[in-house]
Design a protein around this motif. Structure first.
Motif, PDB file in Angstrom:
ATOM      1  N   ILE A 105       0.823  -1.210   0.000  1.00 50.66           N
ATOM      2  CA  ILE A 105       0.000   0.000   0.000  1.00 50.66           C
ATOM      3  C   ILE A 105       0.859   1.264   0.000  1.00 50.66           C
ATOM      4  N   LYS A 106       1.959   1.245   0.751  1.00 49.12           N
ATOM      5  CA  LYS A 106       2.795   2.443   0.839  1.00 49.12           C
ATOM      6  C   LYS A 106       3.520   2.739  -0.480  1.00 49.12           C
ATOM      7  N   GLN A 107       3.564   1.752  -1.386  1.00 48.54           N
ATOM      8  CA  GLN A 107       4.234   1.958  -2.670  1.00 48.54           C
ATOM      9  C   GLN A 107       3.284   2.495  -3.748  1.00 48.54           C
ATOM     10  N   ILE A 108       2.015   2.565  -3.420  1.00 40.27           N
ATOM     11  CA  ILE A 108       1.008   3.016  -4.392  1.00 40.27           C
ATOM     12  C   ILE A 108       0.732   4.500  -4.184  1.00 40.27           C
ATOM     13  N   PRO A 109       0.791   5.318  -5.244  1.00 40.43           N
ATOM     14  CA  PRO A 109       0.322   6.709  -5.086  1.00 40.43           C
ATOM     15  C   PRO A 109      -1.121   6.701  -4.601  1.00 40.43           C
ATOM     16  N   SER A 110      -1.349   7.231  -3.419  1.00 37.72           N
ATOM     17  CA  SER A 110      -2.670   7.061  -2.798  1.00 37.72           C
ATOM     18  C   SER A 110      -3.780   7.776  -3.563  1.00 37.72           C
ATOM     19  N   GLY A 111      -3.405   8.743  -4.420  1.00 35.93           N
ATOM     20  CA  GLY A 111      -4.429   9.378  -5.246  1.00 35.93           C
ATOM     21  C   GLY A 111      -5.174   8.363  -6.095  1.00 35.93           C
ATOM     22  N   LYS A 112      -4.467   7.323  -6.567  1.00 38.96           N
ATOM     23  CA  LYS A 112      -5.114   6.266  -7.355  1.00 38.96           C
ATOM     24  C   LYS A 112      -6.100   5.482  -6.505  1.00 38.96           C
ATOM     25  N   LEU A 113      -5.717   5.227  -5.254  1.00 39.59           N
ATOM     26  CA  LEU A 113      -6.613   4.500  -4.352  1.00 39.59           C
ATOM     27  C   LEU A 113      -7.878   5.306  -4.073  1.00 39.59           C
ATOM     28  N   TYR A 114      -7.692   6.606  -3.846  1.00 42.59           N
ATOM     29  CA  TYR A 114      -8.854   7.471  -3.620  1.00 42.59           C
ATOM     30  C   TYR A 114      -9.742   7.509  -4.867  1.00 42.59           C
ATOM     31  N   TYR A 115      -9.111   7.600  -6.025  1.00 42.12           N
ATOM     32  CA  TYR A 115      -9.859   7.681  -7.289  1.00 42.12           C
ATOM     33  C   TYR A 115     -10.708   6.426  -7.509  1.00 42.12           C
ATOM     34  N   TYR A 116     -10.087   5.253  -7.401  1.00 40.95           N
ATOM     35  CA  TYR A 116     -10.822   4.008  -7.664  1.00 40.95           C
ATOM     36  C   TYR A 116     -11.876   3.728  -6.595  1.00 40.95           C
ATOM     37  N   GLU A 117     -11.567   4.085  -5.341  1.00 39.71           N
ATOM     38  CA  GLU A 117     -12.569   3.884  -4.291  1.00 39.71           C
ATOM     39  C   GLU A 117     -13.747   4.826  -4.469  1.00 39.71           C
ATOM     40  N   TYR A 118     -13.467   6.037  -4.923  1.00 43.59           N
ATOM     41  CA  TYR A 118     -14.551   7.003  -5.156  1.00 43.59           C
ATOM     42  C   TYR A 118     -15.575   6.410  -6.133  1.00 43.59           C
ATOM     43  N   TRP A 119     -15.102   5.881  -7.248  1.00 43.60           N
ATOM     44  CA  TRP A 119     -16.026   5.341  -8.249  1.00 43.60           C
ATOM     45  C   TRP A 119     -16.590   3.984  -7.837  1.00 43.60           C
ATOM     46  N   SER A 120     -15.765   3.160  -7.240  1.00 37.91           N
ATOM     47  CA  SER A 120     -16.248   1.849  -6.804  1.00 37.91           C
ATOM     48  C   SER A 120     -17.327   1.980  -5.735  1.00 37.91           C
ATOM     49  N   GLY A 121     -17.222   3.035  -4.919  1.00 37.21           N
ATOM     50  CA  GLY A 121     -18.178   3.215  -3.827  1.00 37.21           C
ATOM     51  C   GLY A 121     -19.457   3.930  -4.213  1.00 37.21           C
ATOM     52  N   TRP A 122     -19.586   4.277  -5.472  1.00 37.75           N
ATOM     53  CA  TRP A 122     -20.789   4.990  -5.910  1.00 37.75           C
ATOM     54  C   TRP A 122     -22.043   4.153  -5.716  1.00 37.75           C
ATOM     55  N   GLN A 123     -23.120   4.810  -5.285  1.00 38.08           N
ATOM     56  CA  GLN A 123     -24.439   4.177  -5.245  1.00 38.08           C
ATOM     57  C   GLN A 123     -25.275   4.754  -6.383  1.00 38.08           C
ATOM     58  N   TRP A 124     -25.729   3.887  -7.251  1.00 42.68           N
ATOM     59  CA  TRP A 124     -26.496   4.335  -8.412  1.00 42.68           C
ATOM     60  C   TRP A 124     -27.864   3.669  -8.398  1.00 42.68           C
ATOM     61  N   LYS A 125     -28.890   4.480  -8.579  1.00 44.29           N
ATOM     62  CA  LYS A 125     -30.251   3.944  -8.629  1.00 44.29           C
ATOM     63  C   LYS A 125     -30.872   4.247  -9.986  1.00 44.29           C
ATOM     64  N   VAL A 126     -31.402   3.218 -10.606  1.00 46.20           N
ATOM     65  CA  VAL A 126     -32.073   3.378 -11.896  1.00 46.20           C
ATOM     66  C   VAL A 126     -33.426   4.043 -11.650  1.00 46.20           C
ATOM     67  N   THR A 127     -33.667   5.164 -12.316  1.00 45.53           N
ATOM     68  CA  THR A 127     -34.918   5.896 -12.150  1.00 45.53           C
ATOM     69  C   THR A 127     -35.744   5.769 -13.416  1.00 45.53           C
ATOM     70  N   THR A 128     -36.865   5.071 -13.323  1.00 44.41           N
ATOM     71  CA  THR A 128     -37.716   4.856 -14.494  1.00 44.41           C
ATOM     72  C   THR A 128     -39.065   5.553 -14.325  1.00 44.41           C
ATOM     73  N   ARG A 129     -39.723   5.794 -15.456  1.00 45.78           N
ATOM     74  CA  ARG A 129     -41.054   6.425 -15.440  1.00 45.78           C
ATOM     75  C   ARG A 129     -42.098   5.324 -15.578  1.00 45.78           C
ATOM     76  N   ASP A 130     -42.667   4.937 -14.444  1.00 46.21           N
ATOM     77  CA  ASP A 130     -43.616   3.826 -14.454  1.00 46.21           C
ATOM     78  C   ASP A 130     -45.036   4.255 -14.084  1.00 46.21           C
ATOM     79  N   ALA A 131     -45.308   5.572 -14.106  1.00 46.04           N
ATOM     80  CA  ALA A 131     -46.631   6.058 -13.681  1.00 46.04           C
ATOM     81  C   ALA A 131     -47.739   5.516 -14.572  1.00 46.04           C
ATOM     82  N   THR A 132     -47.516   5.537 -15.891  1.00 45.66           N
ATOM     83  CA  THR A 132     -48.557   5.052 -16.815  1.00 45.66           C
ATOM     84  C   THR A 132     -48.806   3.574 -16.616  1.00 45.66           C
ATOM     85  N   LEU A 133     -47.742   2.811 -16.479  1.00 44.15           N
ATOM     86  CA  LEU A 133     -47.871   1.369 -16.303  1.00 44.15           C
ATOM     87  C   LEU A 133     -48.607   1.040 -15.009  1.00 44.15           C
ATOM     88  N   LYS A 134     -48.299   1.752 -13.944  1.00 47.52           N
ATOM     89  CA  LYS A 134     -48.987   1.519 -12.670  1.00 47.52           C
ATOM     90  C   LYS A 134     -50.471   1.874 -12.775  1.00 47.52           C
TER      91      LYS A 134
END
Length: 262
Positions: free
Chosen positions: A91-120
């Motif tokens: 870990i100490k040999q890795i530029p930590s900016g890369k670790l922060y970068y990959y964790e930032y994207w890996s940790g993202w929470q994404w929710k699919v938002t669909t329009r289902d009003a008509t169907l309901k």
């Protein structure tokens, strides 16, 4: 004494009774037919309107699925890259900016938002029958089923993501995630910033050594394992999103063909 004589009432014959019955019967029958025609006309009109609304909703959903495809691939790639980076280096040999970068994207929470009003509304009101065409209705229900699976997967993953964040807080200083977010916002919002300038700012972030809260190998290996799990889970979600996207396209084409939409 005055005597009153009752007028003589002429009795109707069978033919006259039959004609009266026939006229009443015809009046009731014609009224029923007229009402039935009116209802059929209304149902046809409603079916066209619902079909048009469904096509609009599904088209919006397709755009959402395209955005989701892009984001999920970023999350998956980042989780794989983070895990590989942790496992292949001290870990100490890795530029930590890369670790922060990959964790930032890996940790993202994404929710699919669909329009289902008509169907309901179609389902709750029983108006789905207006569409009449059973193969068409099945295509719409297949699409709805894929949305339900997406929702179930997201619920499971969100609970896991919240648990993962407890581990992330033991490893990363969240203030440096904010620095990366500002770089991303500047690249999106600054009209004067060239693509090359944005790349240089990102490269600078990736190669800096920002502070980490621990270098415990066991903690980092746990983080690596969870990053891989996240990638696997989002890969499953991406497959389901692609099924929903395919089902949406099939339903749109079926609706357009049935109702002659452009």
């Amino acid at each position: 004494m005055e005597v009153h004589h009752h007028p003589k009432v002429e009795k109707k014959n069978f033919k006259e009774y039959f004609l009266e019955f026939l006229m009443i019967f015809l009046a009731v029958t014609l009224g029923f037919i007229a009402e039935n025609i009116r209802e059929k006309s209304n149902e046809k009109h409603n079916a066209i309107e619902y079909a048009r609304l469904l096509v609009n909703d599904l088209s919006v959903d397709l755009a959402e699925f395209n955005r989701t495809d892009h984001v999920l691939k970023r999350i998956i790639d980042s989780g794989d890259s983070l895990s590989k980076l942790i496992r292949s280096n001290e870990i100490k040999q890795i530029p930590s900016g890369k670790l922060y970068y990959y964790e930032y994207w890996s940790g993202w929470q994404w929710k699919v938002t669909t329009r289902d009003a008509t169907l309901k509304q179609l389902e709750s009101s029983g108006a789905l029958r207006y569409l009449g065409n059973k193969p068409l209705i099945k295509k719409i229900l297949d699409y709805e089923e894929s949305l339900k699976i997406i929702s179930l997967l997201e619920d499971e993953m969100n609970a896991e993501k919240n648990e993962n964040w407890n581990l992330v807080e033991k490893v990363f200083d969240a203030s440096y995630f904010e620095i990366f977010k500002q770089i991303g916002a500047a690249r999106r919002d600054s009209a004067s910033q060239t693509s090359q300038e944005g790349i240089e700012r990102l490269d600078s972030f990736l190669n800096k050594n920002y502070p980490l809260l621990t270098y415990d190998r066991n903690v980092w290996m746990e983080l690596s394992n969870r990053a891989l799990t996240t990638s696997d889970n989002y890969s499953t979600l991406l497959q389901t999103v692609n099924v929903a996207r395919k089902n949406a396209k099939v339903a749109i084409e079926a609706l357009k063909e049935e109702y002659g939409f452009e």
